[in-house]
Structures are given as C-alpha cells and as structure tokens.
Design an enzyme around this catalytic site. Sequence first.
Site, PDB file in Angstrom:
ATOM      1  N   ARG A 261     -36.096 -55.195  13.984  1.00 53.96           N
ATOM      2  CA  ARG A 261     -36.658 -52.898  14.159  1.00 53.96           C
ATOM      3  C   ARG A 261     -37.273 -53.051  15.537  1.00 53.96           C
ATOM      4  NH1 ARG A 261     -40.353 -51.493  10.024  1.00 53.96           N
ATOM      5  NH2 ARG A 261     -38.947 -52.159   7.649  1.00 53.96           N
TER       6      ARG A 261
ATOM      7  N   ARG B  38     -39.572 -46.369  15.168  1.00 46.80           N
ATOM      8  CA  ARG B  38     -40.476 -45.634  16.093  1.00 46.80           C
ATOM      9  C   ARG B  38     -41.741 -46.011  16.938  1.00 46.80           C
ATOM     10  NH1 ARG B  38     -42.805 -45.657   9.368  1.00 46.80           N
ATOM     11  NH2 ARG B  38     -42.124 -47.723   9.704  1.00 46.80           N
TER      12      ARG B  38
ATOM     13  N   ARG C 285     -34.510 -38.784  14.975  1.00 44.25           N
ATOM     14  CA  ARG C 285     -35.133 -39.126  13.861  1.00 44.25           C
ATOM     15  C   ARG C 285     -35.500 -37.625  13.340  1.00 44.25           C
ATOM     16  NH1 ARG C 285     -35.716 -38.751   9.255  1.00 44.25           N
ATOM     17  NH2 ARG C 285     -36.942 -39.973   7.301  1.00 44.25           N
TER      18      ARG C 285
ATOM     19  N   ASP D 189     -31.067 -49.685   6.839  1.00 46.76           N
ATOM     20  CA  ASP D 189     -31.934 -50.191   5.678  1.00 46.76           C
ATOM     21  C   ASP D 189     -31.318 -51.157   4.553  1.00 46.76           C
ATOM     22  OD1 ASP D 189     -34.963 -49.865   5.910  1.00 46.76           O
ATOM     23  OD2 ASP D 189     -34.961 -50.059   3.569  1.00 46.76           O
TER      24      ASP D 189
ATOM     25  N   TYR E 173     -38.769 -54.936  -4.227  1.00 51.04           N
ATOM     26  CA  TYR E 173     -38.263 -52.851  -4.675  1.00 51.04           C
ATOM     27  C   TYR E 173     -37.980 -52.446  -5.662  1.00 51.04           C
ATOM     28  CZ  TYR E 173     -39.687 -53.692   0.183  1.00 51.04           C
ATOM     29  OH  TYR E 173     -40.060 -54.067   1.246  1.00 51.04           O
TER      30      TYR E 173
HETATM   31  O1  CP3 Z   1     -34.068 -54.200  12.858  1.00 48.32           O
HETATM   32  C1  CP3 Z   1     -33.634 -53.655  13.860  1.00 48.32           C
HETATM   33  O2  CP3 Z   1     -34.154 -52.625  13.887  1.00 48.32           O
HETATM   34  C2  CP3 Z   1     -32.537 -52.249  12.689  1.00 48.32           C
HETATM   35  C3  CP3 Z   1     -33.071 -51.699  11.426  1.00 48.32           C
HETATM   36  C4  CP3 Z   1     -33.833 -51.770  10.359  1.00 48.32           C
HETATM   37  C5  CP3 Z   1     -34.827 -50.837   9.545  1.00 48.32           C
HETATM   38  N1  CP3 Z   1     -35.072 -51.486   7.964  1.00 48.32           N
HETATM   39  C6  CP3 Z   1     -34.737 -49.669   9.809  1.00 48.32           C
HETATM   40  C7  CP3 Z   1     -36.220 -49.213   9.230  1.00 48.32           C
HETATM   41  C8  CP3 Z   1     -33.950 -53.024   8.974  1.00 48.32           C
HETATM   42  C9  CP3 Z   1     -33.093 -54.415   9.455  1.00 48.32           C
HETATM   43  C10 CP3 Z   1     -34.658 -52.667   8.226  1.00 48.32           C
HETATM   44  C11 CP3 Z   1     -34.796 -53.784   7.213  1.00 48.32           C
HETATM   45  C12 CP3 Z   1     -36.434 -53.578   6.252  1.00 48.32           C
HETATM   46  N2  CP3 Z   1     -36.227 -52.713   5.216  1.00 48.32           N
HETATM   47  C13 CP3 Z   1     -36.795 -54.910   5.951  1.00 48.32           C
HETATM   48  C14 CP3 Z   1     -36.842 -56.351   5.838  1.00 48.32           C
HETATM   49  C15 CP3 Z   1     -37.080 -56.775   7.377  1.00 48.32           C
HETATM   50  C16 CP3 Z   1     -38.676 -56.577   7.071  1.00 48.32           C
HETATM   51  O3  CP3 Z   1     -39.006 -56.252   7.970  1.00 48.32           O
HETATM   52  O4  CP3 Z   1     -39.235 -57.307   6.479  1.00 48.32           O
HETATM   53  C17 CP3 Z   1     -37.860 -54.404   4.572  1.00 48.32           C
HETATM   54  C18 CP3 Z   1     -38.872 -54.899   3.927  1.00 48.32           C
HETATM   55  C19 CP3 Z   1     -37.504 -52.414   4.242  1.00 48.32           C
HETATM   56  C20 CP3 Z   1     -38.527 -52.075   3.555  1.00 48.32           C
HETATM   57  C21 CP3 Z   1     -38.335 -50.710   4.409  1.00 48.32           C
HETATM   58  N3  CP3 Z   1     -37.620 -49.502   4.998  1.00 48.32           N
HETATM   59  C22 CP3 Z   1     -40.133 -50.535   4.786  1.00 48.32           C
HETATM   60  C23 CP3 Z   1     -41.126 -51.149   4.281  1.00 48.32           C
HETATM   61  C24 CP3 Z   1     -40.002 -49.147   5.474  1.00 48.32           C
HETATM   62  C25 CP3 Z   1     -41.137 -48.704   6.027  1.00 48.32           C
HETATM   63  C26 CP3 Z   1     -41.388 -47.358   5.304  1.00 48.32           C
HETATM   64  C27 CP3 Z   1     -42.829 -46.830   6.462  1.00 48.32           C
HETATM   65  O5  CP3 Z   1     -42.395 -45.566   6.685  1.00 48.32           O
HETATM   66  O6  CP3 Z   1     -43.923 -47.586   7.528  1.00 48.32           O
HETATM   67  C28 CP3 Z   1     -38.522 -49.127   5.931  1.00 48.32           C
HETATM   68  C29 CP3 Z   1     -38.279 -48.258   6.871  1.00 48.32           C
HETATM   69  C30 CP3 Z   1     -38.022 -48.102   7.850  1.00 48.32           C
HETATM   70  N4  CP3 Z   1     -36.157 -48.999   8.048  1.00 48.32           N
HETATM   71  C31 CP3 Z   1     -38.050 -47.418   8.807  1.00 48.32           C
HETATM   72  C32 CP3 Z   1     -37.089 -48.277   9.890  1.00 48.32           C
HETATM   73  C33 CP3 Z   1     -36.458 -47.645  11.728  1.00 48.32           C
HETATM   74  C34 CP3 Z   1     -39.133 -46.448   9.361  1.00 48.32           C
HETATM   75  C35 CP3 Z   1     -38.494 -44.729   8.271  1.00 48.32           C
HETATM   76  C36 CP3 Z   1     -38.733 -43.919   9.939  1.00 48.32           C
HETATM   77  O7  CP3 Z   1     -38.175 -44.120  10.691  1.00 48.32           O
HETATM   78  O8  CP3 Z   1     -39.350 -42.843   9.535  1.00 48.32           O
END
Ligand code: CP3
Length: 343
Positions: free
Chosen positions: A24, A28, A37, A74, A150
């Site tokens: 990540r 954010r 974003r 994602d 999911y």
């Molecule tokens: O690592 C990186 O920088 C690359 C991008 C990346 C994202 N998600 C961007 C993201 C990666 C590798 C993921 C993987 C991901 N997504 C996982 C596996 C890794 C982990 O963290 O366990 C999982 C379980 C997800 C599913 C997911 N997507 C969740 C639970 C969420 C959070 C929701 C929230 O609003 O908090 C996301 C959204 C997400 N994916 C964000 C980012 C930067 C945040 C959303 C935003 O910026 O609006």
Amino acid sequence: MTKKLFLETLTGNPSERVPFWFMRQAGRYLSEYKAVRAQTNSFLEFCYSPDHASEVTLQPIRRFGMDAAILFADILVIPDALGQKTWFTPGVGPELEPISDRAGYAALSRANLHSHLAPIYETVRRVRADLPAEVALIGFAGAPWTVMTYMIEGAGSRDHGAARTLGYGDPALFGDMLALVVDATADYLIAQIDAGADAVQIFDSWAAALPEPAFTAWVLEPAKEIVARIRAKHAEVPIIGFPRLAGSQIETYAAGTGITAIGLDTGVSTKQAQALQAKLPVQGNLDPYMVVAGGDALHREAERILTSLSGGAHVFNLGHGFVPHTPVAHVAALSEQIKAFRR
Ligand code: CP3
C-alpha cells in the site's frame, strides 16, 4: 542491462544494500494520491484509468526511491471482470452482490476477462515505460481464497463465515468457483507479465486460522496451480506468495507452492523468518503501526529486522499495508534508514 537490486535479491543473490518497497505504498497517506483520487468518484473507475493509476503507482517512487513499484489496482477487479456486481462505498469498503448458490456461480463468465482488464494492462505498460530502469515493477492479484471471501460474503468480514460454510457444506460448488477464480487469476497475472511486470505477488490476506485440510485445498493448492501456470509461460519471473497470518502453515505454503519468495506478516517470529530464509528469499515484516508511531521505536525495530535477516536474501517491507494516517515524514525517515543499511 541495468541491475535491479530487487530482482537480484529474489533470485537469491543479495547485495550489500537491502532492497525495499512497502505494501500500500500508493495510497491515502500521500496528499498527491488524494489529489488524483479526488478526480474520480468511483474507486473501480480509478483503477481502470491508466492515466490515474499509472500516476499514483509512480508517486511513492518519486518521493521515497523504493526499489520496486507495485501496480495500482485492487484485488476485486477479478470478481468485477467475471461479471459479479462490485463497488466501493466510501467509509464502508468493498461491496459485492454475494454469491451463495449455483445460479450465482453460473452467472459468472470469463468471456470478457481480458477486455475488461485491458486498462490495467495498459497501466502496466505505461508504468514500465516511465520507471527508471533500475526500479522493478510488481504486478499482483488477490489469491483465490481471499478474493472468494469477498465474492461469497459480499463484503469484508471478520471471520469469513459464509465462505467457510459454503466451502465445507457444498464443496462441489465451492470447488467450481475456486477453479474459475484460479483460471482467471493465472491469466490475469500472465497478462500483467506480458505487459511488462517484472515480478508478481499473490496476496492471501485472509489465510489465517483455516483447518489444515481447508488451508491445503483453498490456499496452498490454488497458489501452486497459479505458480505452475505462470512458470509454463514465464519460467524466470519471480513470484512472491503472501499467505498472511498463516501461522505455522506458512512453512508448508513456502515449501509446497513453488513460489520464488515468501512474504512475512507481522506475526512471523525472527526464528521462523530465519528458518524460511534458509530455504527461499523472504520479504517483510515491519508492523505498519510502527511507521505510524515513528521515532526511536520505529528505527530500532527496522534495524532489528534488517540485522536479523542480513544472513540471506531479504526484501524489506511491511507485514501488512500502510494505514491512511501514516505520517509521510516517518516513511521518508524509514526509507533513508533502509537505504543506508549495509549487510
Ligand atoms: O500496495 C499498493 O500500493 C497497490 C495497490 C493495492 C490496493 N489494494 C489499493 C487500494 C493493493 C495491492 C490492494 C490489495 C487489496 N485490496 C487487498 C490485499 C492486501 C491487503 O491489504 O490485505 C485487499 C484485501 C483489498 C480489498 C480492499 N480494497 C479493501 C479492504 C479496501 C479498503 C476499503 C477502504 O475504503 O478502506 C480497498 C480499497 C483500496 N485498495 C484503497 C487502496 C489505496 C483505498 C480506497 C481509496 O483510495 O479510495
């Protein structure tokens, strides 16, 4: 050819300097991420915008000089590409129309997989073209089990009860879904490599606390199958497996899947990490909240991890992703510490 420290280390040839990137790392906690974003309402639309996704993939590299960029996307683009209704609600997280029966499964289709994911392949091409030659690009996908939690729950969940119940109660349906997701995930990762990814990581975020037979069938075997399919087309591309919170089963995963390197979550002990490192390169495993806290505690802990894994191939990383309120100054100080360390 310019030497990529990250890829050399994953090949089992560690240098004096320890390569690093952070899960990540695009996200954010960066104001420049939030600015890009804010230009798109829907998070999935943002993931499918090569302009925006390539820009935010590059942002942390410019700021901190990591040895690898990770594609911005994602894990839930796979259910979306298979035709399952998938969306992100601000403040709630991912939501999907849950699949609980054969009719739900039958509505999924691989027919449009690559056309749906084409913008992500375009992002990979653009990032690879824009990255400095010595910086690697990591592609990724969610592991089938984590993605299926999911798909079956319809959201994030604490104990994945619906997914486990379906897996135990209707193994035929669960197995058909698993096979479909394995296929789609392997094809997706191969296409990312075709587009220019130098390595790939498989995120099994919810590999915790499964009974051994379920861990074998839902976590280990699918990873092994995906690795075999990638290797059949791209024998040399490093594959990092990250079975988060797998506990003692991380050892069978590391030995049994054919992965190149193993990601260590925050709970992996020094002794366990060193035992794994005797067999394959390791990546990890700083607690992301250490970076929130910062200061002496952070630097002592980073030094401890660097030193304890200096006997072999180690890519420095977190044990899970950055949280949104991580101070940028702490990330900068940590990055400088890792760059200055010598094995
Ligand atoms: O690592 C990186 O920088 C690359 C991008 C990346 C994202 N998600 C961007 C993201 C990666 C590798 C993921 C993987 C991901 N997504 C996982 C596996 C890794 C982990 O963290 O366990 C999982 C379980 C997800 C599913 C997911 N997507 C969740 C639970 C969420 C959070 C929701 C929230 O609003 O908090 C996301 C959204 C997400 N994916 C964000 C980012 C930067 C945040 C959303 C935003 O910026 O609006």
